[in-house]
Design an enzyme around this catalytic site. Sequence first.
Site, PDB file in Angstrom:
ATOM      1  N   LYS A  79       0.840  -1.199   0.000  1.00 37.81           N
ATOM      2  CA  LYS A  79       0.000   0.000   0.000  1.00 37.81           C
ATOM      3  C   LYS A  79       0.873   1.246   0.000  1.00 37.81           C
ATOM      4  O   LYS A  79       1.865   1.310   0.723  1.00 37.81           O
ATOM      5  CB  LYS A  79      -0.915  -0.015   1.231  1.00 37.81           C
ATOM      6  N   SER A 149      -9.566   2.239   2.873  1.00 32.42           N
ATOM      7  CA  SER A 149      -8.668   2.923   1.961  1.00 32.42           C
ATOM      8  C   SER A 149      -7.678   1.996   1.260  1.00 32.42           C
ATOM      9  O   SER A 149      -6.978   2.396   0.330  1.00 32.42           O
ATOM     10  CB  SER A 149      -7.885   3.990   2.729  1.00 32.42           C
ATOM     11  N   SER A 173     -10.115   0.217   7.157  1.00 31.59           N
ATOM     12  CA  SER A 173      -9.517   0.288   5.825  1.00 31.59           C
ATOM     13  C   SER A 173      -8.804  -0.969   5.352  1.00 31.59           C
ATOM     14  O   SER A 173      -8.346  -1.023   4.210  1.00 31.59           O
ATOM     15  CB  SER A 173      -8.545   1.476   5.753  1.00 31.59           C
TER      16      SER A 173
END
Length: 467
Positions: A79, A149, A173
Site C-alpha cells: 500500500k 482505503s 480500511s
Amino acid sequence: MQHYELTIQEAAQRMAEGSLTAVELTESSLDRIGEVEPALNAFVAVTGEAALRQAEEVDAARRAGVPLGPLAGIPIGVKDLYDMDGIPTTSSSKVRADYVPDRDSAAVDNLRRAGSVLVGKTHTHEFAYGGITPTTRNPWNTGHIPGGSSGGSAAAVAAGECMVGLGSDTGGSIRMPAAACGVFGIKPTYGLVSRRGVTSLSWSLDHLGPLTRTALDSAYVLDAMAGYDSGDPASADRPPVPYADGVLAAAGRDVDLRIGIPQNYFTDRVQPEVQEAVERAVEELVGLGATTVPVEIPFAAEFAAVSRLIVGAEAAAYHRTMLRDRADLYTDQVRTAIETGSLVMATDYIDALRVRALIQDAWKTMFEGIDCLAAPVSPIVAPPVELGPIEWPDGTVEESARAIGRFSAPANQLGLPAVAVPVGIADGMPIGMQLIGRPFSELPLLCAAAAYESLSPVRRPIDVSVH
C-alpha cells in the site's frame, strides 16, 4: 491453474520441491498485472525489474541450500503509505508526489528479510482518508468501488496481481476493502505490527496488516510483520506467536469459541442479504463446535462521534504543515475533511479520548462472557462507483460512503484484533463478516476463519481482463 492463483502454502511447497521458481512465480504475477491493470488501476507503480532481481536472489539462495521460509519468493503489493527505499511514497496524492524515502518501513523491512518479492505500490484513498479508493475498480465488477482505503491492495489480491497486499486500518480500511473484494484481511491488535515508516492518518487508531486470499496466508504474513519495534512508541513488547503453525495445528479440530451475537448496533440498517450471509456463517461455525451468546453492544450511540473527533483532530495535526503549504494539491474531499478536523476543539478531543476509555472498559466487561463478536464488516455490499443514497425500509436515508464504514470503526477505537472473512455473494458482489476478539487473540480468530473457509471455499472474481 496459473501460478498467480496459488496460495502461499502451495507456492512455497512447489518452490521447495523444485517444480516452481521464484522468478516464474513473479513473472506470473507481473504478467497478470499487465493483463488486468487497464481495468483495475490497483497499482500506483509496478517495480517489475526490482521484483525479478529479488526473485533471482531467492532462487540463488535456494540452490545454495540456504533455509528459506514460506514467504520466500511470494509476490506482495505494498500500500502506498508504506515507505520502500528509493520508491516514491505518494499516499495516492499529488501532495507527496516528490517524496522518495531512503529506507524501508519496519513492516517492509521485515517482509524483505522473509524473502518476499515486492512487485509494486498499490493505490490508497488519498492519505487513507476515505473508504472508496476512487482511483481503483473492483475486480468482481469494475463498475463498483473496491472499498478503502486499502482498495488497491484488496483489488490486486482478488484479481491475482499479487498473493498478498499490505493494508492499513484506521476505521476499517483493511476490512472494508477485504469484504468488498472477497478476500481475507486482518487488523491486528494495536501495537502488534510496527507503524514506523508508514504515513499516518490517526496515530492512536492506525493499525497495519495484510490482505490475502486465504486465512492461512494471512497467518503466514502476520508471522513476518508482527514484532516489537522500539521505533514505534505504541509497539507492544510481547513474545512471538506462531500464527501459521497454530492455524495448521488447529485444522480439523472443533472451533472452541463463544461467539457474541450483537442484538443492537451491528443489526441496524443492514442489507438483508448481508445479515443472512453472516447468520449462515455463524451457523457453520456452530456446527464446527462454537457456541453463541447474545450480547448488547455498549455505548453504541457514541461510536460515530468518537471516531469523527479523534480522526479529525489527529489527521489535522499530521497534515498541518502540508495543508498550509500545498492545500491546492489535495483533492476536495480530503482537504475538506482535514480542514474540518482542524476545527475540533482541544476540549472536544480530550472528551472523545475519555469516552473511548469508558467504551474500552465496557467492552472488556462484555468480553468476559464471550471470545469474539461476529458481525457484518459493512451493512452493504460494494456500491457502484456513482455513489448514491440508500433508502432503508425504516425511512432513513443514508449516504453510501458513510454506510460502508459504519460497522468497522469500533475495533479501531478499542485497538482490538478483527478478521474479515468472505461469507457470501449478493447482487454479484462479495459479503464480508468480521470476527472481533480480545486484545492479542489473533490466533483463535484466524483459526476460526480457516475453519469456516474449509467448509465454504472462497469464490474468485470473473476474468477482469475482458472488461
